[in-house]
Design a protein around this motif. Structure first.
Motif, PDB file in Angstrom:
ATOM      1  N   PHE B  97       1.360  33.074  42.920  1.00  8.07           N
ATOM      2  CA  PHE B  97       0.487  32.144  42.552  1.00  8.07           C
ATOM      3  C   PHE B  97      -1.178  32.563  42.944  1.00  8.07           C
ATOM      4  O   PHE B  97      -1.221  33.509  43.915  1.00  8.07           O
ATOM      5  N   ASP B  98      -2.165  32.165  42.164  1.00  7.35           N
ATOM      6  CA  ASP B  98      -3.473  32.398  42.272  1.00  7.35           C
ATOM      7  C   ASP B  98      -3.945  31.384  43.204  1.00  7.35           C
ATOM      8  O   ASP B  98      -3.707  30.123  42.919  1.00  7.35           O
ATOM      9  N   SER B 100      -6.515  29.783  43.168  1.00 10.92           N
ATOM     10  CA  SER B 100      -7.415  28.780  42.613  1.00 10.92           C
ATOM     11  C   SER B 100      -6.370  27.717  41.655  1.00 10.92           C
ATOM     12  O   SER B 100      -6.970  26.948  41.473  1.00 10.92           O
ATOM     13  N   GLU B 101      -5.198  27.981  41.814  1.00  5.24           N
ATOM     14  CA  GLU B 101      -4.406  27.142  41.185  1.00  5.24           C
ATOM     15  C   GLU B 101      -4.104  25.636  42.010  1.00  5.24           C
ATOM     16  O   GLU B 101      -3.601  24.811  41.475  1.00  5.24           O
ATOM     17  N   MET B 102      -4.705  25.945  43.221  1.00  7.93           N
ATOM     18  CA  MET B 102      -4.267  24.802  44.235  1.00  7.93           C
ATOM     19  C   MET B 102      -5.822  24.337  44.909  1.00  7.93           C
ATOM     20  O   MET B 102      -6.432  24.956  45.349  1.00  7.93           O
ATOM     21  N   SER B 103      -5.917  23.189  44.547  1.00 12.78           N
ATOM     22  CA  SER B 103      -7.225  22.638  44.845  1.00 12.78           C
ATOM     23  C   SER B 103      -7.366  22.556  46.444  1.00 12.78           C
ATOM     24  O   SER B 103      -8.332  22.601  47.019  1.00 12.78           O
ATOM     25  N   ARG B 267       7.912  25.352  37.171  1.00  8.55           N
ATOM     26  CA  ARG B 267       6.514  25.907  38.205  1.00  8.55           C
ATOM     27  C   ARG B 267       5.426  25.249  38.202  1.00  8.55           C
ATOM     28  O   ARG B 267       4.852  24.979  39.186  1.00  8.55           O
ATOM     29  N   ASP B 268       4.900  24.116  37.127  1.00  6.03           N
ATOM     30  CA  ASP B 268       3.797  23.661  37.193  1.00  6.03           C
ATOM     31  C   ASP B 268       3.911  22.407  38.271  1.00  6.03           C
ATOM     32  O   ASP B 268       2.809  22.282  39.211  1.00  6.03           O
ATOM     33  N   ILE B 271       3.612  23.932  41.882  1.00  8.50           N
ATOM     34  CA  ILE B 271       2.163  24.191  42.136  1.00  8.50           C
ATOM     35  C   ILE B 271       1.933  22.818  42.745  1.00  8.50           C
ATOM     36  O   ILE B 271       1.178  22.694  43.814  1.00  8.50           O
ATOM     37  N   LYS B 272       1.850  21.760  42.030  1.00  9.94           N
ATOM     38  CA  LYS B 272       1.570  20.320  42.283  1.00  9.94           C
ATOM     39  C   LYS B 272       2.030  19.942  43.516  1.00  9.94           C
ATOM     40  O   LYS B 272       1.365  19.366  44.480  1.00  9.94           O
ATOM     41  N   ASN B 275       0.672  21.900  46.253  1.00 10.28           N
ATOM     42  CA  ASN B 275      -0.912  21.385  46.675  1.00 10.28           C
ATOM     43  C   ASN B 275      -0.863  19.862  47.374  1.00 10.28           C
ATOM     44  O   ASN B 275      -1.547  19.658  48.297  1.00 10.28           O
TER      45      ASN B 275
END
Lengths: 309, 344
Positions: B97-98, B100-103, B267-268, B271-272, B275
């Motif tokens: 992942f990048d 930037s995908e996780m705040s 996947r979405d 990532i959530k 995060n």
């Protein structure tokens, strides 16, 4: 077998010609749950191991070589006979054998007791035998651990009763493993023997007594031959699962020494990650059990033949 | 009959619709046993309207075996230890992942961003970290315990009362530290010495067990035992008079990490969830439950007092520590032989 030769009787419902479709479910079950998994195991045992689990599709005898030949810590010495796995198998057979013997010694009198109760109360006794087995095996094994530990209730009770002055050390010993196996599989001994004793015609014992046979002679020459199939079935039902057990050795024996079950488990779940070797060890175990069962079937067959003639 | 069929059909359609509706938000975890509080899962499920399912495993190797045996593609996230992240990465089991995908990516503590097992954190985030050494019952042995000799060359009081973790990785690593030899050594004399050490020590050990490591100390079956620091803290809380050691020869440090699995079906949401776990409050909730240490900034205000001050979680400074290394195949083979010989 007798059914094959019989002609369907006229007028009765006939299933002639439907044999194959009717057998299909049985064949599917046998094929899917027996032949296929064992086939996969057999094939995997001859494949090359991949580092950290998995297989490479190249045939090799490496797994069986590892089982039977010792090439030293670094794998480059002259091959000697490998005793490690033979020892592990022998230990498992010994433990399972002793557990079976304990089951027989306790199970036979128990079955006899139940079978000689009035018909109305037999069901209750049988029911009582099965009650503990409604609880999961894992929980029962752990409970056993609580009972026999050094400061557990068993030792506490014996100490309080003044029967011993120091706690008996049972936990993490071979005795604990045998005790666990015995407790796990006792009903498998009681139930087949009960079924055999129940069929026994007790007037035979009376007849023997009338003819001045001692109790021992009656037991050896009259009762045992009749209930023998039940005893053998019980022994097989206890011995076979005990041989591959890994809960009791792990939880009660402290997992200090591999038994066959834990050795195989380690090949798949542990660091070793050696699937072909796990498959090979399973195949060797399977062959051993099969040989024992074939001998049993043969002995049974001979006994039947003798009975018929 | 016709009516019944109709009702049945519409019920079926309804339930299909219902599953389709909830299927939009799913997350499938593969996690260690007893390692995440249900409240944290529930909170995520409520906040993001996601249905969370979880299966558990009990060792890094079991996780790898299950994924290799065909479970890859069923799960979104798993929680392997440090060396296992590296192995899984090399096996091609991880997605990337990048940042930037996780705040909350910036919440990761600086020292845990550029780690050797996942440089720059391309596939993983920190979950919890801790140490592996051993604990000793102070009623049984009051002397100095800050040496690995307690396990590998124990004093008379502890002989026959020691539990050892049932994993060759951790046990052989601590044994190597005691001997002062490097991990994964290929030196034959050193490997022979390692083999001899564990063979000589085994008669003094009462049992091997990982998931029972806490229980045997609490019950008194063992007077000393190899254990993870958080598990040792829990054993102390449950009434065992034990002290966790930070031995002078060194001890193991490990970090468990949440990894994004390859072919993750959701996947979405994965990532959530990652995060979400980097949120200090949530990371602290996991720490309060598992009693290890989060690798996330700003968790302190949310930590229980007892966890913050636990001696197991506050090692003396300057101790020697090491991660367990993933050995190359030739060495691992010898390790396996040593382990099998030990347990034959």
């Amino acid at each position: 077998m007798a059914g094959l030769g019989q002609k369907p009787t006229a007028g009765g419902r006939t299933y002639a010609g439907l044999g194959l479709p009717l057998m299909l479910p049985a064949w599917v079950i046998i094929g899917f749950f027996l032949v296929l998994p064992i086939g996969i195991m057999l094939v995997y045992s001859f494949l090359t191991k991949e580092f950290r689990g998995g297989v490479i599709w190249e045939p090799t005898l490496a797994a069986y070589d590892q089982f039977f030949f010792d090439r030293g810590l670094f794998g480059d010495e002259q091959p000697k006979i490998e005793w490690t796995y033979i020892l592990i198998f022998w230990r498992s057979i010994w433990q399972a054998g002793l557990a079976t013997l304990m089951c027989l010694l306790i199970g036979f009198p128990t079955a006899w007791f139940i079978a000689t109760r009035p018909a109305s109360s037999r069901t209750i006794w049988l029911f009582l035998i099965t009650v503990p087995y409604w609880v999961n095996l894992l929980i029962r094994t752990i409970s056993m651990k609580f009972l026999i530990r050094d400061n557990g209730p068993l030792n506490q009770w014996l100490l309080d009763a003044g029967l011993i002055s120091d706690p008996i050390h049972i936990i993490n010993t071979n005795t604990a493993v045998q005790l666990g196996l015995f407790y796990s599989y006792l009903p498998f001994m009681v139930l087949p023997i009960y079924a055999a004793v129940e069929r026994y015609n007790f007037s035979l014992s009376e007849a023997a007594a009338d003819l001045y046979a001692s109790r021992w002679i009656t037991l050896r020459h009259i009762i045992l031959p009749v209930v023998k199939p039940g005893i053998i079935a019980g022994c097989i039902l206890v011995f076979v699962p005990s041989l591959g057990a890994f809960l009791a050795p792990d939880l009660l024996g402290g997992a200090k020494n591999f038994m066959i079950g834990s050795l195989i488990e380690e090949q798949f779940k542990g660091n070793a990650g050696n699937w072909p070797f796990g498959a090979a060890a399973s195949m060797i175990l399977l062959s051993m059990v099969l040989i024992v069962l074939i001998f049993y079937a043969r002995a049974q067959g001979r006994a039947h033949a003798k009975g018929a003639s | 009959m016709k009516n019944m069929l109709k009702t049945g059909a519409s019920a079926l359609a309804l339930s299909l619709l219902a599953t389709m509706a909830s299927a939009e938000g799913k997350l499938s975890l593969y996690h260690w046993f007893e390692y995440i509080p249900q409240e944290v899962l529930d909170k995520f499920a409520a906040e993001y309207d996601v249905e969370v399912t979880m299966d558990t495993y009990d060792s890094n190797e079991a996780l790898l075996a299950a994924l290799k045996a065909g479970k890859l593609g069923q799960y979104d996230l798993a929680v392997p230890g440090d060396y296992m992240v590296e192995i899984m990465g090399k096996e091609g089991m991880l997605d990337t992942f990048d940042p930037s995908e996780m705040s909350n990516f910036g919440n990761i503590q600086q020292e845990w961003v550029d780690v050797t097992f996942d440089p720059g954190r391309k596939s993983s985030i920190p979950y919890q970290w801790g140490s592996t050494s051993f604990a000793v019952n102070r009623d049984v042995y009051p002397g100095d315990i800050q040496t690995l000799g307690m396990i590998f060359n124990p004093p008379e009081e502890l002989k026959g009362k020691i539990n050892v973790l049932d994993t060759s990785g951790e046990t052989l690593t601590l044994a190597s530290m005691y001997l002062g030899i490097p991990q994964c050594t290929s030196d034959r004399d050193q490997l022979k010495a390692l083999n001899e050490l564990v063979q000589t020590a085994k008669p003094d050990w009462a049992s091997f067990g990982s998931d029972v490591a806490k229980d045997v100390l609490v019950s008194g079956d063992a007077a000393a035992g190899m254990i993870w620091n958080g598990f040792s803290a829990k054993a102390r809380e449950e009434g065992a008079n034990i002290e966790y050691a930070f031995p002078k020869e060194g001890y193991i440090v490990w970090m468990d990490n949440v990894v994004l699995l390859k072919d993750a079906p959701n996947r979405d949401n994965a990532i959530k969830f990652m995060n979400f776990l980097l949120e200090p409050e949530n990371a602290a909730a996991v720490t309060n439950y598992a009693q290890y240490t989060a690798g996330v900034k700003g968790v302190e205000p949310f930590l229980d007092e007892a966890v913050k001050s636990a001696p197991e979680l506050n090692p003396p400074s300057g101790g020697k520590t090491a991660f367990v290394q993933a050995c190359p195949e030739e060495v691992q083979k010898v390790y396996d032989t040593i382990w099998t010989n030990l347990k034959k």
